[in-house]
Motif scaffolding. Structure first.
Motif, short mmCIF file in Angstrom:
data_model
loop_
_atom_site.label_atom_id
_atom_site.label_comp_id
_atom_site.label_asym_id
_atom_site.label_seq_id
_atom_site.Cartn_x
_atom_site.Cartn_y
_atom_site.Cartn_z
N VAL A 189 0.85 -1.21 0.00
CA VAL A 189 0.00 0.00 0.00
C VAL A 189 0.88 1.25 0.00
N GLN A 190 1.91 1.25 0.85
CA GLN A 190 2.80 2.42 0.94
C GLN A 190 3.56 2.65 -0.37
N ALA A 191 3.83 1.56 -1.09
CA ALA A 191 4.57 1.67 -2.35
C ALA A 191 3.67 2.09 -3.51
N GLY A 192 2.35 2.20 -3.24
CA GLY A 192 1.43 2.64 -4.28
C GLY A 192 1.06 1.56 -5.27
N LYS A 193 1.19 0.30 -4.88
CA LYS A 193 0.79 -0.79 -5.79
C LYS A 193 -0.71 -0.72 -6.07
N GLU A 194 -1.09 -1.14 -7.27
CA GLU A 194 -2.52 -1.16 -7.64
C GLU A 194 -3.19 -2.35 -6.96
N ILE A 195 -3.93 -2.09 -5.91
CA ILE A 195 -4.59 -3.16 -5.15
C ILE A 195 -6.10 -3.05 -5.33
N ASP A 196 -6.73 -4.17 -5.73
CA ASP A 196 -8.17 -4.17 -5.97
C ASP A 196 -8.96 -4.25 -4.67
N ILE A 201 -8.68 -5.87 -0.23
CA ILE A 201 -7.94 -6.56 0.83
C ILE A 201 -8.93 -7.35 1.68
N LEU A 202 -8.61 -8.62 1.90
CA LEU A 202 -9.40 -9.45 2.81
C LEU A 202 -8.69 -9.51 4.16
N VAL A 203 -9.45 -9.24 5.22
CA VAL A 203 -8.89 -9.23 6.58
C VAL A 203 -9.71 -10.17 7.46
N LYS A 204 -9.03 -11.02 8.23
CA LYS A 204 -9.73 -11.94 9.13
C LYS A 204 -10.61 -11.16 10.09
N ARG A 205 -11.82 -11.63 10.25
CA ARG A 205 -12.88 -10.88 10.92
C ARG A 205 -12.48 -10.36 12.31
N ASP A 206 -11.87 -11.20 13.13
CA ASP A 206 -11.60 -10.80 14.53
C ASP A 206 -10.13 -10.48 14.78
N ILE A 207 -9.39 -10.17 13.71
CA ILE A 207 -7.95 -9.93 13.87
C ILE A 207 -7.68 -8.66 14.67
N GLN A 208 -6.64 -8.69 15.49
CA GLN A 208 -6.25 -7.54 16.31
C GLN A 208 -4.74 -7.43 16.36
N GLY A 209 -4.26 -6.35 16.97
CA GLY A 209 -2.81 -6.19 17.15
C GLY A 209 -2.30 -4.89 16.56
N ASP A 210 -1.06 -4.57 16.94
CA ASP A 210 -0.44 -3.30 16.52
C ASP A 210 -0.26 -3.22 15.01
N LEU A 211 0.17 -4.34 14.40
CA LEU A 211 0.40 -4.33 12.95
C LEU A 211 -0.90 -4.11 12.18
N VAL A 212 -1.99 -4.68 12.68
CA VAL A 212 -3.30 -4.51 12.04
C VAL A 212 -3.72 -3.05 12.13
N ARG A 213 -3.50 -2.45 13.29
CA ARG A 213 -3.83 -1.02 13.45
C ARG A 213 -3.01 -0.18 12.48
N GLU A 214 -1.73 -0.57 12.32
CA GLU A 214 -0.86 0.16 11.39
C GLU A 214 -1.39 0.02 9.95
N LEU A 215 -1.86 -1.18 9.60
CA LEU A 215 -2.43 -1.40 8.27
C LEU A 215 -3.61 -0.47 8.01
N PHE A 216 -4.53 -0.41 8.97
CA PHE A 216 -5.71 0.43 8.78
C PHE A 216 -5.34 1.92 8.77
N GLU A 217 -4.29 2.27 9.47
CA GLU A 217 -3.81 3.65 9.44
C GLU A 217 -3.29 4.00 8.04
N VAL A 218 -2.55 3.07 7.46
CA VAL A 218 -1.99 3.26 6.12
C VAL A 218 -3.10 3.33 5.06
N LEU A 219 -4.17 2.58 5.30
CA LEU A 219 -5.28 2.53 4.33
C LEU A 219 -6.16 3.78 4.36
N LYS A 220 -6.05 4.58 5.42
CA LYS A 220 -6.85 5.81 5.51
C LYS A 220 -6.52 6.72 4.33
N GLY A 221 -7.55 7.25 3.70
CA GLY A 221 -7.33 8.16 2.57
C GLY A 221 -7.18 7.45 1.24
N THR A 222 -7.18 6.10 1.26
CA THR A 222 -7.16 5.36 -0.01
C THR A 222 -8.57 4.89 -0.34
#
Length: 249
Positions: free
Chosen positions: A17-24, A26-47
């Motif tokens: 996502v950060q590299a600007g790849k063309e992504i159609d 993203i599937l995320v496990k329903r109950d997933i948690q953790g710092d990395l997941v929060r970072e992912l959703f932070e990166v996805l903001k504005g896309t």
């Protein structure tokens, strides 16, 4: 979908996502948690990348690799922007001809429409970022390779795209069974865009309301809707027929 069209693992998806790849999507496990997941959703903001929360079984069906609860699907093409396409077409001394697809989700129909658009010289197809088909390997195959050459614009919404086209001097026609005029009874002169909707729901009311004109293809049988790729072909080639007839005068 082949595994080389996916990215597995939270860190790998973040970097894509950060590299600007063309992504159609993203599937995320329903109950997933953790710092990395929060970072992912932070990166996805504005896309505009759609994210779906799904059960673990669905992720496991996609791959047996260690996906860590996150899989991203890479687009087969690089999407273009409508705001770049329209000025480019005008600069070539041409009138833009654009096809917008509202809520179409069937890959085979999408590929068939793209093939017709490419053959007819349509300048671009517009799809919305969410709730729509995307350009994957199946779509490219069905399009007979047309999607590798025909510009596809993945925009925030069809509604915004219609408004942008109108502001750019493009007349927008919607194909709808709600229309009173037949598709052959209107004039497609100058810059033209056609909006085609899904077979079950058609063009949405919010989009119909802002289009310049609504037209319908007559139906005489018991079945009350055409396949959308067939309907698109009929509409596209009526525009071409009229514009060619005008050039010959």
């Amino acid at each position: 979908m082949k595994e080389n069209e996916m990215i597995f693992g939270i860190r790998a998806v973040i970097e894509a996502v950060q590299a600007g790849k063309e992504i159609d999507k993203i599937l995320v496990k329903r109950d997933i948690q953790g710092d990395l997941v929060r970072e992912l959703f932070e990166v996805l903001k504005g896309t505009d990348i759609p994210v779906q929360r799904v059960p673990l079984e669905r992720l496991n069906r996609q791959t047996r690799k260690n996906h860590q609860g996150v899989i991203a699907f890479i687009s087969s093409i690089t999407y273009q922007r409508l705001e770049d396409i329209i000025p480019f077409v005008y600069e070539q001394g041409k009138n833009p001809f654009i096809v917008l697809l509202d809520g179409i989700t069937d890959v085979r129909n999408f590929g068939a429409i793209a093939r017709t658009c490419e053959c007819a010289g349509v300048d671009a197809i517009v799809i919305p970022a969410k709730g729509s088909v995307t350009v994957n390997a199946d779509a490219v195959k069905t399009s007979a390779g047309a999607l590798m050459t025909l510009p596809v614009c993945k925009e925030k919404s069809i509604n915004q795209s219609i408004r942008f086209l109108q502001e750019s001097g493009v007349k927008v026609f919607a194909a709808s069974e709600k229309a009173s005029e037949l598709y052959t009874e209107v004039t497609y002169e100058g810059p033209v865009a056609i909006v085609m909707g899904a077979e079950d729901t058609g063009v949405s009311m919010e989009n119909l309301r802002i289009c310049d004109e609504m037209v319908k293809i007559p139906l005489f049988g018991a079945i009350q809707s055409l396949n959308v790729s067939v309907a698109s072909s009929i509409m596209i080639y009526e525009v071409i027929r009229q514009q060619m007839a005008k050039q010959e005068k």
